[in-house]
Structures are given as structure tokens and as C-alpha cells.
Design an enzyme around this catalytic site. Structure first.
Site, PDB file in Angstrom:
ATOM      1  N   ASN A  13     -38.083  -3.953 -25.644  1.00 24.16           N
ATOM      2  CA  ASN A  13     -38.149  -4.593 -24.330  1.00 24.16           C
ATOM      3  C   ASN A  13     -37.462  -3.642 -23.359  1.00 24.16           C
ATOM      4  OD1 ASN A  13     -37.939  -6.114 -22.037  1.00 24.16           O
ATOM      5  ND2 ASN A  13     -36.567  -7.664 -22.892  1.00 24.16           N
ATOM      6  N   TRP A  14     -38.279  -2.942 -22.591  1.00 18.19           N
ATOM      7  CA  TRP A  14     -37.709  -1.919 -21.704  1.00 18.19           C
ATOM      8  C   TRP A  14     -36.961  -2.536 -20.518  1.00 18.19           C
ATOM      9  CZ3 TRP A  14     -41.946   2.446 -20.937  1.00 18.19           C
ATOM     10  CH2 TRP A  14     -42.064   3.182 -22.114  1.00 18.19           C
ATOM     11  N   LYS A  15     -37.213  -3.822 -20.243  1.00 21.82           N
ATOM     12  CA  LYS A  15     -36.599  -4.477 -19.072  1.00 21.82           C
ATOM     13  C   LYS A  15     -36.960  -3.684 -17.811  1.00 21.82           C
ATOM     14  CE  LYS A  15     -33.221  -6.375 -22.193  1.00 21.82           C
ATOM     15  NZ  LYS A  15     -31.904  -6.921 -22.437  1.00 21.82           N
ATOM     16  N   HIS A  98     -37.615 -14.837 -21.863  1.00 20.39           N
ATOM     17  CA  HIS A  98     -36.426 -14.014 -22.101  1.00 20.39           C
ATOM     18  C   HIS A  98     -35.228 -14.617 -21.359  1.00 20.39           C
ATOM     19  CE1 HIS A  98     -33.611 -10.692 -22.117  1.00 20.39           C
ATOM     20  NE2 HIS A  98     -34.257 -10.280 -23.198  1.00 20.39           N
ATOM     21  N   GLU A 100     -32.924 -13.349 -19.727  1.00 23.34           N
ATOM     22  CA  GLU A 100     -32.669 -12.826 -18.371  1.00 23.34           C
ATOM     23  C   GLU A 100     -33.570 -13.513 -17.348  1.00 23.34           C
ATOM     24  OE1 GLU A 100     -33.071  -8.722 -19.455  1.00 23.34           O
ATOM     25  OE2 GLU A 100     -31.172  -8.855 -20.544  1.00 23.34           O
ATOM     26  N   GLU A 170     -32.566 -14.681 -29.715  1.00 21.85           N
ATOM     27  CA  GLU A 170     -31.691 -13.768 -28.985  1.00 21.85           C
ATOM     28  C   GLU A 170     -30.486 -14.532 -28.427  1.00 21.85           C
ATOM     29  OE1 GLU A 170     -33.898  -9.993 -27.659  1.00 21.85           O
ATOM     30  OE2 GLU A 170     -34.086 -11.446 -26.057  1.00 21.85           O
ATOM     31  N   GLY A 176     -27.189  -6.904 -24.564  1.00 20.80           N
ATOM     32  CA  GLY A 176     -26.645  -5.845 -23.718  1.00 20.80           C
ATOM     33  C   GLY A 176     -25.129  -5.772 -23.727  1.00 20.80           C
ATOM     34  N   SER A 216     -28.382  -6.535 -29.024  1.00 20.52           N
ATOM     35  CA  SER A 216     -27.609  -5.365 -29.462  1.00 20.52           C
ATOM     36  C   SER A 216     -28.005  -4.882 -30.858  1.00 20.52           C
ATOM     37  CB  SER A 216     -26.103  -5.641 -29.390  1.00 20.52           C
ATOM     38  OG  SER A 216     -25.722  -5.916 -28.053  1.00 20.52           O
ATOM     39  N   GLY A 237     -33.548  -4.032 -26.836  1.00 22.36           N
ATOM     40  CA  GLY A 237     -33.400  -3.642 -25.433  1.00 22.36           C
ATOM     41  C   GLY A 237     -32.967  -2.189 -25.335  1.00 22.36           C
ATOM     42  N   GLY A 238     -31.671  -1.980 -25.140  1.00 24.24           N
ATOM     43  CA  GLY A 238     -31.131  -0.637 -24.883  1.00 24.24           C
ATOM     44  C   GLY A 238     -31.621   0.442 -25.833  1.00 24.24           C
TER      45      GLY A 238
HETATM   46  P1  13P Z   1     -30.144  -5.266 -26.072  1.00 23.81           P
HETATM   47  O1  13P Z   1     -30.776  -4.702 -27.317  1.00 23.81           O
HETATM   48  O2  13P Z   1     -29.950  -4.233 -24.994  1.00 23.81           O
HETATM   49  O3  13P Z   1     -28.919  -6.059 -26.362  1.00 23.81           O
HETATM   50  O4  13P Z   1     -31.196  -6.288 -25.448  1.00 23.81           O
HETATM   51  C1  13P Z   1     -31.770  -7.227 -26.286  1.00 23.81           C
HETATM   52  C2  13P Z   1     -32.837  -7.905 -25.554  1.00 23.81           C
HETATM   53  O5  13P Z   1     -32.596  -8.594 -24.577  1.00 23.81           O
HETATM   54  C3  13P Z   1     -34.209  -7.692 -26.016  1.00 23.81           C
HETATM   55  O6  13P Z   1     -35.071  -8.571 -25.382  1.00 23.81           O
END
Ligand code: 13P
Length: 255
Positions: A13-15, A98, A100, A170, A176, A216, A237-238
Site C-alpha cells: 500500500n503505497w499510500k 483502510h 487512514e 491492521e 507506521g 509495520s 506500507g513503508g
Molecule cells: P506500515 O507497514 O507502514 O505500518 O503500514 C501498514 C499499512 O497501513 C498498510 O495498509
């Protein structure tokens, strides 16, 4: 069906990261690193990157998804993109719900449900995100939160349509932050989601249902998480922004 027969799905998930040119470069770097993956490899990217990403991924085993979609087919919804538009553009996956989106953009269980419905109507594959906040975790109501989010999102979804859905557990406090659920907790809460699927549908549907962990997950902790009986993949994510890290997670899922 059980873990051995459920195919793992590793999704990035590149966000809100990467321009179209950066998307092309990252996917070109990633392609040779994941070409032998024994799991599904998906990248969910910003709308603006979708065409560049699909072009770069052409002919490879990388599938491309969006990070959200609207519930209406079209209309006066400035700034939104419909599931119908995504499907017409050739997009295969979409993340829905998600945390966020729930946290910063007013997404509710009901709008998540509406978006899931729209995505299924367009034959998109849905990565449905559920998870508890830090406060909910401290109040020991994680199981209730997961069950509520899952049940509302899947209302009216048939067992046949369920085949186009996977769920990502999640925990919001793990996203994050560098904090990760213990592998045992990831397994336990994924198991609670699986039990909920069994209640809503059948034991067989639940056994075949892919449930990821996200929050994470990285190249160092992936193997331990993915070894758990109820963890069928990851939503990353990251670490999905760095080809070598994402590829290492894909490799861990392929074992
Ligand atoms: P991180 O891997 O950066 O914690 O993000 C997870 C995430 O929100 C994937 O959708």
C-alpha cells in the site's frame, strides 16, 4: 482447505507516495526480484500512478490495485473515483476501509460497506481493512471491533462474491509506528475474523479465506508473522516503498 492450500497475498500500500515516474522506476526494480514468487504480489498505488504502474507491471506477476473507490457509479462527488472507472481502466484490486480513510476522511462502517458493494459489482478484488485503535486495544474490545467491522462490511455479500474479497487485519496502533502485533496476537485476531466468516458463511468458505496482517510488517519480522497458521499474507506500507524490502517479504511468503 487450510493454510497450506490458501495462497498468500503480499500487497503493498503505497499510500500518498511516488509520482508516476517514480512508480515506473520502483516497479521496474521490483519485477526481477519477485518474478519467482509463490504468492500473489499486488501493489496498490495512488490513482495518478495507476496507468504508469499497470504499464510497468505488464507481462509480470505483479498485479495493480487502487487505494480506495467511491460507491456510486458516477455523479457529483468532486475528487472521487468510482469502482466502475477503476475496472474500466483495467485495475484489478482495490483497498477499502483502510484505517487512514476511517481516521482522517470520515469513513464509517456503512460507507466501507457501500464501497465494498460497488467494487464487487465491478468484479474488482477487494482488500478490506479492519482493525482496532490503540484505545480499543487497551479496552480489550478488539474482538468485538473486528467482528463489527467485518459483519457490516460484508452485509449482503454472497458466498460466491466473498471469493473476490480478502481481509487485512491492521491494528491502527501498529500502522507506521514500528510497533508490531506479536505473531501470536496477529494469529489470534486473524482467527477471530476467520471464525466470523464461518458464522456468516460456511466453515469451508472460512477455511479458504485469505486474511492478511498489516502494521509495520517488514523484511525482518515477516517470516515470523507469515509462519502463523492464520496469517495468509501481508499488507505492507513503508516497506513496500523499497524494492529490496518488499521483495524480501514476498520471499518470506513464498516459503
Ligand atoms: P506500515 O507497514 O507502514 O505500518 O503500514 C501498514 C499499512 O497501513 C498498510 O495498509
Amino acid at each position: 482447505m487450510n493454510k497450506a492450500t490458501r495462497k498468500a497475498v503480499i500487497a503493498g500500500n503505497w499510500k500518498m507516495n511516488n509520482t508516476p515516474a517514480e512508480a515506473t522506476a520502483l516497479i521496474n526494480e521490483l519485477k526481477p526480484l519477485v518474478k519467482d514468487a509463490d504468492c500473489d504480489v499486488v501493489l496498490c498505488v495512488p490513482y495518478i500512478d495507476l496507468f504508469a504502474a499497470m504499464e510497468a507491471a505488464k507481462g509480470s506477476n505483479i498485479k495493480i490495485g487502487a487505494e480506495n473507490c467511491h460507491w456510486a457509479e458516477k455523479g457529483a462527488f468532486t475528487g472521487e473515483v468510482s469502482a466502475k472507472m477503476l475496472a474500466a481502466a483495467g485495475v484489478e484490486y482495490v483497498i477499502i476501509g483502510h484505517s487512514e480513510r476511517r481516521q482522517y476522511f470520515g469513513e464509517t462502517d456503512v460507507t466501507v460497506h457501500d464501497r465494498v458493494r460497488a467494487a464487487l459489482n465491478e468484479n474488482l478484488k477487494v482488500i478490506l481493512c479492519v482493525g482496532e485503535t490503540e484505545t480499543e486495544n487497551e479496552q480489550h474490545i478488539t474482538a468485538e471491533v473486528l467482528r463489527k467491522q467485518t459483519k457490516i462490511a460484508l452485509q449482503g455479500v454472497s458466498e460466491e462474491e466473498l471469493k473476490n474479497i480478502i481481509i487485512a487485519y491492521e491494528p491502527v496502533w501498529a500502522i507506521g509506528t514500528g510497533k508490531v502485533a506479536t505473531a501470536d496476537d496477529a494469529c489470534k485476531y486473524n482467527g477471530i475474523i476467520r471464525d466470523c466468516i464461518a458464522e456468516l458463511y460456511t466453515k469451508e468458505a472460512a477455511e479458504g479465506f485469505t486474511i492478511q496482517y498489516g502494521g509495520s510488517m517488514n523484511e525482518k519480522n515477516a517470516a515470523e508473522l507469515l509462519a502463523k497458521v492464520n496469517v495468509d499474507g501481508g499488507l505492507i506500507g513503508g516497506a513496500s516503498l523499497v524494492a529490496s524490502k518488499f521483495a524480501a517479504i514476498v520471499e518470506a511468503a513464498s516459503k
